[in-house]
Design an enzyme around this catalytic site. Structure first.
Site, mmCIF file in Angstrom:
data_model
loop_
_atom_site.group_PDB
_atom_site.id
_atom_site.type_symbol
_atom_site.label_atom_id
_atom_site.label_comp_id
_atom_site.label_asym_id
_atom_site.label_seq_id
_atom_site.Cartn_x
_atom_site.Cartn_y
_atom_site.Cartn_z
ATOM 1 N N GLU A 1 -9.758 -1.499 6.391
ATOM 2 C CA GLU A 1 -8.639 -1.760 7.309
ATOM 3 C C GLU A 1 -9.042 -1.604 8.767
ATOM 4 O OE1 GLU A 1 -5.189 0.692 6.286
ATOM 5 O OE2 GLU A 1 -4.204 -1.220 5.943
ATOM 6 N N GLU B 1 -5.501 8.618 17.421
ATOM 7 C CA GLU B 1 -6.086 9.963 17.554
ATOM 8 C C GLU B 1 -7.074 10.241 16.416
ATOM 9 O OE1 GLU B 1 -2.960 9.324 18.302
ATOM 10 O OE2 GLU B 1 -2.897 9.988 20.395
ATOM 11 N N SER C 1 1.413 6.485 2.606
ATOM 12 C CA SER C 1 2.151 7.417 3.472
ATOM 13 C C SER C 1 3.431 7.916 2.815
ATOM 14 C CB SER C 1 2.527 6.731 4.785
ATOM 15 O OG SER C 1 1.379 6.225 5.402
ATOM 16 N N SER D 1 -3.304 6.696 13.096
ATOM 17 C CA SER D 1 -3.110 6.726 14.548
ATOM 18 C C SER D 1 -4.461 6.780 15.258
ATOM 19 C CB SER D 1 -2.222 7.909 14.949
ATOM 20 O OG SER D 1 -3.016 9.051 15.118
ATOM 21 N N SER E 1 4.617 -1.325 4.056
ATOM 22 C CA SER E 1 4.790 -2.696 4.541
ATOM 23 C C SER E 1 4.975 -3.654 3.365
ATOM 24 C CB SER E 1 3.563 -3.130 5.340
ATOM 25 O OG SER E 1 3.348 -2.280 6.438
ATOM 26 N N GLN F 1 0.842 -1.193 0.000
ATOM 27 C CA GLN F 1 0.000 0.000 0.000
ATOM 28 C C GLN F 1 0.880 1.247 0.000
ATOM 29 O OE1 GLN F 1 -1.719 1.569 3.740
ATOM 30 N NE2 GLN F 1 -3.680 0.904 2.926
ATOM 31 N N GLY F 2 0.870 1.963 -1.103
ATOM 32 C CA GLY F 2 1.725 3.151 -1.200
ATOM 33 C C GLY F 2 0.954 4.428 -0.933
#
Ligand SMILES: Cc1cc2nc3c(=O)[nH]c(=O)nc-3n(C[C@H](O)[C@H](O)[C@H](O)COP(=O)(O)OP(=O)(O)OC[C@H]3O[C@@H](n4cnc5c(N)ncnc54)[C@H](O)[C@@H]3O)c2cc1C
Lengths: 369, 378
Positions: B240, B364, B125, B362, B157, B122-123
């Site tokens: 996800e 948050e 970030s 995250s 990953s 998965q590209g």
């Protein structure tokens, strides 16, 4: 509600209480509101001797005395929904205890006794917010040993005591002499212990519902720095963490209720697990909701302060958080709680893979063993 | 959920017993044999129709219920995800291609995923675009009939082992930053792509940087509509969010602890066993919160914020349970093979759990999502 929580056959995955029970809870909520809502607890605190007279006719009106939680099914769920509604208004009455009164009417209700042994002095004296709502109470220990206890007169006014009375166990004749309970717990007794733990947690859940509802409204309305408090991320995150606790309790409460309903062998452990989570949640929820109310939250004119004070009895009795954890830890021993990964070495774990045999059949779907 | 789910669990446990060595700790260890175990296991699952159970029949699936899918997620994660990286292709790459791909893209990509033969990465970030994904800078510049992609991804990953990348790049500057983004399906074998592993505490073959230097792509590589990739990404992130049943590994390890410690269990400080019991309660709570999401899914009433409470609870559980389990193994001597294996599994859990509140967005971001729903003026 059985399906998702454990029934092995249903395809109906409804996690909610039955429609009838939920509707009953809403009816109760409205009836309490019509009778004064938040005024009820204030009136009872002003005139403690009148509280039973204030609440009992109300319960009569909504048919609460016809509910038999031991009958299971819809009646148990309705009792749970009723307790939750009572929590919302901090109803000044030992509703959960009274709903579990023995069928023969020999006592006013059922209180869990913290001790586990059969004799006097094996645990703290039972105590509950039962002052003025009845004289004699049935007791049951976590091991299912039954007894009867008498409520002491109130040592302290409800302003600080929140109607908590200590109970003196009555001596009971047993096969080996005079004790304060039957020697061996029965399966029935243990089922009662589970019930006596679970229903008050539903009341506490109603209090958490209310505390968060009040706080949500408060942070939306209260302005500082030219904007509602709800705009501040620090406020938002405290509120979300408290809400996570609340929904977690809701799910565990439904699970524990299912376990009682199914007459499950682990019902006491499931009830202790619920109580543990509910007490931890209450700690955080009341800390956060007080904090976000600011000074206003401590005032008598703010409902939160009433909910907060009257949540104390159910949070401390019959078992504190630490006592709940101690009992739970001791009772689950090495076996842990039931669930899909319970059983020998987590059912699928290293030992199973090393050839300890198939344990996959135990505890499917979080269904107790 | 019923008998079907119970049978499925038994079948999966049996397959893991037969095909995965007992000391397997995931596909991304220093031992290349572990990757091969995972690759072979995926083919085995595929042969039995268990890899893409959730997929529609027309794409070779069996349209399994959300409850069966949940059982698969639990069983696989509990046993260190023997599908390795392929769960991504199965869980979200395939389904997204089914919804938005052309017939050619479906024919090209879906069969290899369903046979258990291909790894995707998965590209998304980038160094400057983490939580604020829409600020990404990798750019696809128009070049004749296609584009040239230049830029850098990070934390990708499985990029060293992947054959394909689900790549998000900027194709134009819109009024809003969420506009002008496009998803490309690109082969990792292209020489214009360079992968550099990042040494990290979560394993030697997990995180990577990926550099794109004038990578040539065409219309045929675009998934969905040019400039409208953001909505696809939202779908992917939603897949996800309920994707990992972290509580399942936690429950398994907690339940294994007394067995692994044998009679040393009773010698643990009582307070530590109390913390263990508390974690069992929290694990059950997280599981029930997951089931709540699944029930909403099954009833079609799910909203984006519904999984937030679960995500917050389960990621915290992951980290707190790791601390408790680390203390438990530290208090015992575990000299035999089973004991060493347990200790390694716990240490592995600890290392992974640290990233639980960051990976896939995250925690948050979950709090923000939840607060938005909670505080929406009613
Ligand atoms: C194990 C792992 C695997 C990953 N795999 C992939 C992958 O395959 N592909 C991919 O594209 N990405 C992957 N990622 C990246 C992942 O999506 C990002 O790490 C994540 O989105 C957070 O971005 P960041 O790390 O840049 O943190 P930042 O965005 O820099 O944030 C750092 C911290 O700041 C706080 N913060 C940030 N914004 C806010 C805000 N608005 N309000 C309050 N607090 C805030 C949060 O605490 C946050 O954790 C992976 C990450 C991990 C850990």
């Amino acid at each position: 509600m059985t399906a998702v929580l454990g029934a092995a056959t249903s395809t109906d995955m409804n996690t909610e209480l039955s429609d009838e029970a939920a509707e009953y809870g809403r009816t109760a909520l409205r009836a309490f509101e019509a009778a004064g809502g938040d005024e009820l607890v204030q009136a009872a605190e002003r005139e403690p001797e009148k509280r039973a007279g204030l609440i009992e006719p109300l319960l009569d009106e909504i048919g609460a005395w016809e509910l038999d939680p031991r009958a299971g099914g819809d009646e148990l769920e309705a009792a749970a929904a009723l307790c939750r509604a009572a929590g919302w208004w901090a109803l000044p009455y030992p509703l959960a205890e009274r709903l579990c009164r023995p069928a023969d009417g020999s006592t006013a209700g059922l209180v869990l006794a913290a001790g586990t042994g059969a004799g006097v002095g094996t645990g703290p004296a039972p105590a509950a917010a039962v002052a003025g709502a009845g004289q004699r109470w049935s007791t049951v220990t976590l091991d299912g040993r039954r007894g009867v206890a008498t409520a002491r007169p109130l040592a302290e006014g409800p302003r600080y005591g929140a109607f908590v009375a200590e109970l003196d166990p009555e001596p009971v004749a047993t096969s080996t002499g005079t004790g304060t309970g039957t020697e061996d717990g029965t399966a029935d007794g243990r089922a009662d212990a589970a019930l006596a733990l679970v229903l008050p947690c539903w009341t506490l859940l109603g209090m958490l519902d209310r505390a968060l509802d009040l706080t949500r409204a408060h942070v939306l309305a209260r302005q500082q720095f030219g904007q509602p408090l709800a705009r501040f991320q620090g406020v938002q995150f405290q509120l979300t963490d408290a809400e996570v606790e609340r929904v977690g309790v809701e799910e565990l409460a439904k699970f524990a209720l299912w376990s009682v309903q199914a007459g499950h062998g682990d019902a006491v452990e499931d009830a202790l697990a619920l109580r543990h989570a509910a007490l931890e949640a209450a700690d955080l929820v009341f800390r956060v909701t007080h904090q976000l109310h600011g000074a206003m939250g401590f005032c008598d004119e703010t409902t939160l302060s009433w909910i907060s004070r009257y949540s104390q009895p159910v949070r401390r009795h019959p078992l504190s958080l630490s006592a709940t954890r101690d009992h739970l830890t001791r009772r689950i021993g090495r076996a842990g709680l039931s669930g899909p990964f319970a059983g020998p070495a987590g059912a699928a774990g290293a030992a199973a893979r090393a050839g300890a045999g198939s344990a996959a059949g135990s505890g499917e779907e979080g269904q107790p063993r | 959920m019923g008998e079907g789910v119970a049978t499925l669990r038994r079948e999966l446990r049996q397959l893991v017993r037969e095909h995965v060595p007992p000391d397997f700790l995931g596909a991304f260890t220093a031992d290349p044999a572990d990757l091969e175990v995972a690759q072979a296991f995926c083919r085995t699952l595929a042969e039995r129709g268990l890899l893409c159970m959730a997929w529609p029949r027309e794409f070779g699936g069996r349209e399994s219920s959300p409850w069966e899918q949940m059982a698969v997620r639990e069983e696989m994660w509990a046993l260190h995800e023997p599908r390795g990286a392929q769960y991504m292709g199965v869980n979200w790459v395939g389904p997204t291609i089914m919804r938005h791909g052309t017939a050619e893209q479906q024919a090209r990509h879906l069969p290899p995923i369903s046979r258990g033969e291909v790894i995707w990465c998965q590209g998304f970030s980038e160094p400057e675009a983490g939580s604020d994904l829409a600020s990404l800078r990798t750019t696809a510049r128009r070049d004749g009939g296609g584009w040239r992609v230049t830029g850098q991804k990070v934390w990708t990953s499985y990029a060293t082992m992947a054959q394909w990348c689900f790549l998000l790049a900027r194709t134009s500057k819109g009024a809003r930053r969420q506009q002008g983004l496009t998803v490309f399906l690109v082969p990792m074998s292209d020489p214009a792509i360079e992968v550099r592993p990042i040494a990290s505490m979560i394993g030697p073959h997990h995180l990577n940087e990926v550099f794109f230097d004038e990578l040539r792509v065409t219309e045929a590589d675009v998934l969905g509509t040019v400039d409208e990739g953001w909505s696809l990404v939202q779908e992917v992130l939603a897949f996800e969010r309920v994707g990992i049943a972290r509580y399942a590994r936690v429950e398994r390890l907690l339940h294994e602890a007394p067995t692994a410690l044998g009679d040393q269990w009773e010698k643990l400080p009582e307070e530590l066993r109390g913390r263990w019991a508390r974690m069992l309660v929290h694990a059950r709570r997280a599981r029930l919160l997951a089931y709540r999401v699944v029930a909403l899914q099954a009833s079609g009433r799910i909203r984006p914020d519904d999984s937030a409470a679960y995500r917050i609870a389960v990621t915290r559980l992951d980290q707190e349970s790791a601390e408790v389990l680390m203390d438990i193994v530290a208090e015992a001597s575990l000299p035999d093979e089973a004991g060493r294996r347990f200790r390694r599994a716990v240490a592995d859990h600890r290392r992974y759990s640290v990233s639980a509140t960051v990976a896939s967005g995250s925690v948050e971001m979950q709090r923000i999502l939840m607060a938005r729903a909670l505080l929406a003026a009613s």
